[in-house]
Enzyme design. Structure first.
Site, PDB file in Angstrom:
ATOM      1  N   ASN A 264      33.522  38.888  33.301  1.00  0.00           N
ATOM      2  CA  ASN A 264      33.766  39.475  34.628  1.00  0.00           C
ATOM      3  C   ASN A 264      35.233  39.401  35.035  1.00  0.00           C
ATOM      4  O   ASN A 264      35.789  40.360  35.563  1.00  0.00           O
ATOM      5  CB  ASN A 264      32.885  38.765  35.670  1.00  0.00           C
TER       6      ASN A 264
ATOM      7  N   HIS B 103      30.526  42.522  40.514  1.00  0.00           N
ATOM      8  CA  HIS B 103      30.451  43.831  41.165  1.00  0.00           C
ATOM      9  C   HIS B 103      30.052  44.909  40.152  1.00  0.00           C
ATOM     10  O   HIS B 103      30.581  44.924  39.044  1.00  0.00           O
ATOM     11  CB  HIS B 103      31.813  44.230  41.732  1.00  0.00           C
TER      12      HIS B 103
END
Lengths: 326, 326
Positions: free
Chosen positions: A164, A132
């Protein structure tokens, strides 16, 4: 006199925005429509007006979308965003009733023409996470807003373990902490990918992987601008600004954020982007110099354990494989 | 009914173009100007209007310039054009009085902000030619037009021997020949760089050199659309379309152009660009199928000689070096 100038400029900007919206709406009409050409300088005026061209839009299109929790500029060549902008406040960080991440799922963005669309299939078995840019956790205020963060126009390939799911996640939490712990009222965050060269035999090369038609960034950046009322003069605003650029690879949780602190100027030069007016840059103090914010990624014991684990040999994943080995 | 629709659409486009021009003019006002924000959806409406932002333009800016002989879209990250568009006619290919290439010199484009500008210094001793996208030879109609082709916003790094000075130069001549030899009345050419991946250990990687802050393209493309009156029905137009993509490396003069013929669709997918309306694409016949155009790069004996020469060992360049060796 100055007011009148500002007024005139406002009209120009208003016109420009109207035009930009018109342009955007026109683009949605699709590519089949013959469009007349504007008058160009000679010899380009010689292009006949009936010629069914692309309507003289720049053919290097960035798709700009406003979602509830972010604005994104999508890059059709690299098939991930150029940048994603968020505005965090105490209000926006509150969880809405029943908002639940497990209800959201990754989706291709149908607003992007098929031939330029990032596809779910490109990520499958690529070894990269669907990272994201605007984090789902920043959009807990509504399920719609959170769902929108799972559109692939808000996603870029990221190393999963150690990035991440770890350092980058802590970094995202750091941004939220500026609101709920450090007393900032507004936090504006630009997030996006970057491509940096490495030296090899005295020459510089940029090298990046392609997963399907999606480019895997070598780096990711965040530009964070935080503001609050000035303590000495509540009518004034106090601005803190930080630009951070980190490699798309495992980073130890104990690495201080300062290591990745870069000047906004150098980040702009390498990405080709202009994030902020010079005016606000000049007014701001460096985010890492604001004592309270500390720029420390607080290591979570769970993650330190995880880090240790990965130094050990990988456990066998496949049961059938185990049998063969026995 | 259809006419009225077209009329309405024209107004929208007109508005959009005015807006785009306004936007462009506004950008020239510089980054210091505080700009009010448009109304955005919640929670982004919460951004205060007084906030001196970039005015909500997309910060991933392509600089679009109209010159006398071409239109260019400049990429601030890669520091070379995304594409350059030309329109060739019999008229535009005529040499103006006293127009002379030796009067032109390469210049940095001062219309690009300093921090995103391609610099002459980056090319010096890089080993790459400053390759024209719109060729100087297409702008012989005026000295001003020719001088403009030497601006670095029309330039990208190209391999010199065997490419820019040879195969690519013949390819440029091929485009002009469509006018002066093959009977086409208009030739529209999009020219630009591309970045293609190579397979390495079962994965795909894009790798390119950086010279200073300028990226060296792995490939270059041309999209060529040629038209003339239809022989069977002079009221109709006859369109021929070809898309070509070739590596930025030495290519033998005897290689047929067909080798580099690609579908427009695949070129659009890899560059992220949309060159033409589907309408005109559907109407066109493949350029290489037009018997007269042949798609052959006619080898010039001088260049074949040159090719032979380069197979031989390089002569020593430096006199002092020679002395040392003796």
């Amino acid at each position: 006199m100055f007011r009148r100038t500002v007024e005139r400029i406002s009209f120009v900007i208003g016109g420009a925005l109207l035009g930009a919206i018109g342009l955007y709406e026109y683009e949605k009409l699709g590519p089949k429509l013959p469009a007349p050409l504007p008058t160009l300088k000679p010899p380009l005026t010689s292009i006949v007006p009936e010629f069914p061209w692309t309507g003289w839009r720049d053919t290097a299109i960035n798709d700009l979308f406003e979602r509830d929790a972010y604005i994104t500029s999508y890059n059709r060549r690299l098939r991930h965003p150029n940048w994603v902008l968020e505005h965090l406040t105490e209000e926006s960080l509150k969880r809405g009733e029943g908002v639940d991440r497990s209800k959201s799922r990754f989706l291709e963005d149908l607003d992007i023409p098929e031939k330029f669309r990032a596809r779910l299939a490109d990520y499958v078995k690529s070894g990269y996470d669907r990272g994201h840019m605007a984090p789902a956790s920043d959009a807990k205020f509504s399920q719609v807003a959170m769902d929108q963060t799972f559109l692939l126009t808000n996603i870029a390939p990221q190393v999963g373990n150690g990035f991440n799911r770890d350092y980058w996640a802590h970094f995202e939490e750091f941004c939220r902490r500026l609101i709920y712990k450090e007393g900032f009222e507004n936090v504006y965050v630009f997030t996006g990918p970057a491509y940096l060269p490495k030296k090899e035999n005295d020459k510089w090369y940029v090298k990046y992987e392609m997963i399907g038609s999606i480019a895997v960034p070598t780096h990711f950046y965040k530009v964070i601008l935080a503001d609050r009322a000035d303590k000495d003069d509540p009518k004034k605003r106090f601005y803190a600004l930080g630009a951070f650029l980190m490699p798309n690879e495992r980073i130890s949780d104990t690495t201080p954020l300062q290591v990745y602190n870069v000047t906004l100027d150098s980040l702009e030069r390498t990405t080709g982007l202009t994030f902020l007016n010079q005016d606000i840059v000049d007014k701001s103090v460096p985010l890492c110099s604001v004592e309270a914010s500390k720029c420390i990624i607080v290591a979570n014991p769970k993650h330190i354990k995880e880090e240790l684990r990965t130094v050990l040999p990988e456990p066998l994943k496949d049961k059938s494989e185990t049998k063969v080995n026995i």
